[in-house]
Design an enzyme around this catalytic site. Structure first.
Site, PDB file in Angstrom:
ATOM      1  N   GLU A  35       0.818  -1.223   0.000  1.00 56.54           N
ATOM      2  CA  GLU A  35       0.000   0.000   0.000  1.00 56.54           C
ATOM      3  C   GLU A  35       0.851   1.271   0.000  1.00 56.54           C
ATOM      4  O   GLU A  35       0.405   2.320  -0.446  1.00 56.54           O
ATOM      5  CB  GLU A  35      -0.960   0.009   1.195  1.00 56.54           C
ATOM      6  CG  GLU A  35      -2.258  -0.724   0.937  1.00 56.54           C
ATOM      7  CD  GLU A  35      -3.073  -0.115  -0.210  1.00 56.54           C
ATOM      8  OE1 GLU A  35      -3.195   1.123  -0.257  1.00 56.54           O
ATOM      9  OE2 GLU A  35      -3.556  -0.881  -1.060  1.00 56.54           O
ATOM     10  N   HIS A  37       3.643   1.830  -1.760  1.00 60.55           N
ATOM     11  CA  HIS A  37       3.886   2.152  -3.177  1.00 60.55           C
ATOM     12  C   HIS A  37       2.605   2.640  -3.851  1.00 60.55           C
ATOM     13  O   HIS A  37       2.616   3.612  -4.607  1.00 60.55           O
ATOM     14  CB  HIS A  37       4.353   0.896  -3.936  1.00 60.55           C
ATOM     15  CG  HIS A  37       5.623   0.292  -3.421  1.00 60.55           C
ATOM     16  ND1 HIS A  37       5.642  -0.849  -2.648  1.00 60.55           N
ATOM     17  CD2 HIS A  37       6.914   0.667  -3.562  1.00 60.55           C
ATOM     18  CE1 HIS A  37       6.908  -1.158  -2.360  1.00 60.55           C
ATOM     19  NE2 HIS A  37       7.696  -0.253  -2.888  1.00 60.55           N
ATOM     20  N   GLY A 147       8.203   7.944  -0.491  1.00 61.42           N
ATOM     21  CA  GLY A 147       7.521   7.728   0.784  1.00 61.42           C
ATOM     22  C   GLY A 147       8.360   8.205   1.958  1.00 61.42           C
ATOM     23  O   GLY A 147       9.592   8.081   1.951  1.00 61.42           O
ATOM     24  N   ASP A 150      11.330   6.243   3.995  1.00 68.22           N
ATOM     25  CA  ASP A 150      12.747   6.483   3.693  1.00 68.22           C
ATOM     26  C   ASP A 150      13.011   7.985   3.790  1.00 68.22           C
ATOM     27  O   ASP A 150      13.339   8.639   2.794  1.00 68.22           O
ATOM     28  CB  ASP A 150      13.069   5.950   2.301  1.00 68.22           C
ATOM     29  CG  ASP A 150      12.760   4.460   2.197  1.00 68.22           C
ATOM     30  OD1 ASP A 150      13.371   3.690   2.946  1.00 68.22           O
ATOM     31  OD2 ASP A 150      11.886   4.083   1.402  1.00 68.22           O
ATOM     32  N   SER A 186       8.698  -3.808   1.970  1.00 67.43           N
ATOM     33  CA  SER A 186       8.893  -5.083   1.278  1.00 67.43           C
ATOM     34  C   SER A 186       9.713  -6.015   2.150  1.00 67.43           C
ATOM     35  O   SER A 186       9.636  -7.242   2.021  1.00 67.43           O
ATOM     36  CB  SER A 186       9.619  -4.848  -0.049  1.00 67.43           C
ATOM     37  OG  SER A 186       8.937  -3.865  -0.796  1.00 67.43           O
TER      38      SER A 186
END
Lengths: 281, 281
Positions: A35, A37, A147, A150, A186
């Site tokens: 979600e 990404h 996002g 990061d 991930s």
């Protein structure tokens, strides 16, 4: 949605879109879409007339002994998800096309990359700025979406864009979290069920820090030790760093002042997880 | 001709030219124009509908103890010459606008910059690739024009363009020489009258090498010692390097093969002069 493998084709397509007056949004990714990404792609869809997502597990941002080989690769599923959220072009080049034999050019932001994740991952950000420069040159986006998970990456990329006069707007979107608060990543796939349960301490420790600050605490050391105490309740967690820094210079603060980034990296089992909050005081 | 100082204004102007379908040619320079520079501007004028020249003495490509402070600055004369040869936009930014406080991003080609001039000037090419990246991002030229006198520079820039997927064509034009054969250079001004006379040995030595090769010589060592012998006839000349290399990899050759670059750097008085020839055998 059109899938494009050749950098040259992608550059030609995007050049024509630009000449035709389209506004191009780019979402750079390494695939294994969650979600987080998809929220970036939806934002690009809202803001731009054409949306490109790139899917490339970039080898130059992985250090020796890191998880390049094991990094999740789920292309078919990713392509279906990207199409669902309205991506127009999925750019998925091969490693050989992006880094042909004899490749030797790198883009480096010198100081902002030496702190936080840059300590344990000394070549990571050089790989990130290099691949993002390449993607920007291929796609020539008007806006690019990243996002907040990061957070250091966004600061580094904004610095690169300013320093090198790149004509692109960097948009940062909030962290997307699982129902229990764990930041989507991930790399969460690397966790065993027990580790996955424990991993919520990253979020809980940051929420505990937020409560302290809401209650008036401004001392960075006390905030850091509170975070550390919460993380220590997880038996598999090993702290890499917990830092309270200025959100644009990334320099450590003694006392909270202006927009503060509280960022941490924690190893749980074979996964190295990061999380952060930004607080304006 | 319009003179533009602000990088932001220049980027906006060039962005609009591109959107209007114009073809932009860029001639990056450090000023002190001579026929070498003007030949690049004339070629850009022939090839493109809009010609931009940049004039910026780039501090990051000068090492400690090099001639940054003394480098000739002749802005009024340069502007008049640029206008005469048909330049449309002269981009002349300040140092503070190009490298604001806290600047920290560099573009580096790793291997091609370690040989030839890169030995005596270890940070030079990092400065060149960084400023050229910035200029390309500001101007977004379709074609950029460089002189063969800086042959290694062209090889390094072409490598950067390929590696980073920059969408620009690099055009190299022949060396322009004084009547006696000395390659034109802004640094020739540093020579005393006596040194200026002696400086012709650079050209003469390369012409002697060409005669040898035309006569069948293929051994690099013998060619290099012939060049050295000619240069030694000048009492003020001190050889920095004389090399016979592959013209695209810049790797030394034992025997001439394919397109060969014969390049040299020689100190005469306070000037460090370079010259070269390319020979296909």
């Amino acid at each position: 949605m059109k899938t494009v493998e050749s950098p040259h084709d992608m550059q030609r397509i995007c050049g024509n879109l630009r000449l035709a007056g389209e506004t191009i949004g780019l979402v750079p990714t390494m695939g294994a879409f969650h979600e987080g990404h998809l929220s970036l792609m939806r934002a690009a869809r809202q803001a731009c007339s054409q949306v490109a997502a790139s899917l490339f597990v970039n080898p130059t941002q992985f250090g020796r002994g890191e998880d390049l080989t094991n990094y999740p690769r789920t292309f078919e599923q990713d392509a279906a998800l990207a199409e669902q959220v309205g991506v127009d072009y999925l750019f998925a080049p091969t490693e050989g096309a992006m880094y042909p034999n004899g490749y030797e050019t790198y883009v480096e932001v010198e100081r902002l990359t030496k702190v936080l994740c840059g300590v344990a991952r000394p070549i990571h950000f050089r790989g990130v700025t290099t691949i993002v420069t390449k993607l920007f040159n291929i796609v020539r986006p008007h806006k690019a979406f990243f996002g907040q998970k990061d957070a250091q990456q966004t600061v580094v990329i904004r610095k690169m864009v300013d320093d090198l006069n790149m004509d692109v707007e960097i948009v940062e979107l909030p962290i997307v979290r699982e129902p229990d608060g764990l930041a989507m990543s991930s790399r969460n796939q690397y966790l065993s069920p027990e580790e996955r349960e424990e991993a919520v301490v990253l979020y809980r420790s940051l929420e505990e820090a937020r409560r302290l600050i809401d209650g008036g605490e401004r001392d960075a050391k006390r905030i850091i030790s509170t975070i550390e105490r919460v993380i220590r309740t997880a038996s598999h967690a090993e702290v890499d760093y917990i830092e309270v820094v200025d959100s644009s210079t990334l320099q450590p603060l003694d006392a909270l002042n202006g927009e503060t980034l509280i960022a941490l990296a924690v190893r749980i089992g074979s996964a190295r997880l990061i999380d952060n909050i930004k607080i304006k005081v």
